[in-house]
Design an enzyme around this catalytic site. Structure first.
Site, mmCIF file in Angstrom:
data_model
loop_
_atom_site.group_PDB
_atom_site.id
_atom_site.type_symbol
_atom_site.label_atom_id
_atom_site.label_comp_id
_atom_site.label_asym_id
_atom_site.label_seq_id
_atom_site.Cartn_x
_atom_site.Cartn_y
_atom_site.Cartn_z
ATOM 1 C CG ASP A 8 -0.390 0.213 2.526
ATOM 2 O OD1 ASP A 8 0.847 0.365 2.618
ATOM 3 O OD2 ASP A 8 -1.152 0.248 3.520
ATOM 4 C CB CYS A 65 0.746 -2.332 4.816
ATOM 5 S SG CYS A 65 0.515 -3.381 6.268
ATOM 6 C CB THR A 67 2.009 -2.283 11.039
ATOM 7 O OG1 THR A 67 0.772 -2.700 10.414
ATOM 8 C CG2 THR A 67 1.834 -0.902 11.651
ATOM 9 N N GLY A 70 -2.019 -5.187 8.732
ATOM 10 C CA GLY A 70 -3.210 -5.220 7.887
ATOM 11 C C GLY A 70 -3.057 -6.201 6.744
ATOM 12 C CG ASN A 99 4.504 -21.468 10.884
ATOM 13 O OD1 ASN A 99 5.285 -20.559 11.150
ATOM 14 N ND2 ASN A 99 3.959 -22.217 11.837
ATOM 15 C CG HIS A 134 6.947 -28.655 12.053
ATOM 16 N ND1 HIS A 134 6.694 -27.920 13.195
ATOM 17 C CD2 HIS A 134 8.254 -29.016 12.107
ATOM 18 C CE1 HIS A 134 7.806 -27.840 13.913
ATOM 19 N NE2 HIS A 134 8.761 -28.499 13.272
ATOM 20 N NE ARG A 137 2.789 -29.191 16.489
ATOM 21 C CZ ARG A 137 4.030 -29.323 16.948
ATOM 22 N NH1 ARG A 137 5.024 -28.666 16.381
ATOM 23 N NH2 ARG A 137 4.276 -30.117 17.968
HETATM 24 C C1 RB5 Z 1 -1.743 2.984 6.531
HETATM 25 O O1 RB5 Z 1 -1.763 4.202 7.198
HETATM 26 C C2 RB5 Z 1 -1.557 1.830 7.516
HETATM 27 O O2 RB5 Z 1 -2.675 1.741 8.340
HETATM 28 C C3 RB5 Z 1 -1.330 0.538 6.788
HETATM 29 O O3 RB5 Z 1 -0.225 0.658 5.944
HETATM 30 C C4 RB5 Z 1 -1.031 -0.666 7.653
HETATM 31 O O4 RB5 Z 1 -0.037 -0.411 8.564
HETATM 32 C C5 RB5 Z 1 -2.198 -1.327 8.242
HETATM 33 O O5 RB5 Z 1 -2.112 -2.343 8.933
#
Ligand code: RB5
Length: 152
Positions: A8, A65, A67, A70, A99, A134, A137
């Site tokens: 993103d 993204c 973090t 998401g 995994n 593994h 699981r």
């Molecule tokens: C975007 O601002 C941020 O929310 C997205 O990139 C991500 O970190 C969501 O989990």
């Protein structure tokens, strides 16, 4: 391997660093965007990349993204996807061995490009251990998915 990659607006810069790095390792990369800082929705990119993986058009997927959270949540909604959010080298190796993950999620706002490249390298190069415990699981995870998948 054929690698599908997507990000993103909070992850495209790291994606653009990671793509030539993956190519330098000898893999073929298809970029599903995005390519600028205009705000977009991470599930749209997670879906595109995961579709390539479950269809077999890509061997593995990488999603980025801000973090990585998401992207990992969205990816794990796609039947057949096992996505791990990884920010350390130990987990990158372990999640392939234990995994058999087929999608890797990274957070551009969490780690720098150097660590991200090392994670990607280890994740791509590590094979599933084939360990019976593994696999059992993973089968149990699959059975949870099957239980909640509505077949038309
Ligand atoms: C975007 O601002 C941020 O929310 C997205 O990139 C991500 O970190 C969501 O989990």
């Amino acid at each position: 391997m054929k690698i599908a990659i997507g990000a993103d607006h909070a992850g495209y810069r790291l994606k653009d660093v990671i793509i030539p790095f993956i190519e330098s390792l000898g893999h073929q990369v298809t970029d599903y965007g995005c390519s600028c800082a205009d705000s977009v929705d991470y599930p749209d990119y997670a879906l595109q990349v995961c579709q390539q993986v479950v269809s077999g058009d890509a061997d593995k997927g990488i999603l980025i993204c801000g973090t990585g959270i998401g992207m990992s949540i969205a990816a794990n909604k796609v039947p057949g996807i096992r996505c791990a959010l990884v920010h350390d080298l130990f987990s990158a190796k372990a999640t392939r061995e234990h995994n058999d993950t087929n999608v890797l999620a990274l957070g551009e706002r969490v780690i720098g490009p150097g660590v991200a490249e090392e994670i990607v390298k280890i994740w791509l190069e590590t094979e599933f251990s084939q360990g019976v415990r593994h696999q059992n699981r993973i089968n149990k995870v699959q059975s949870i998915e099957d239980r909640f998948t509505v077949h038309p």
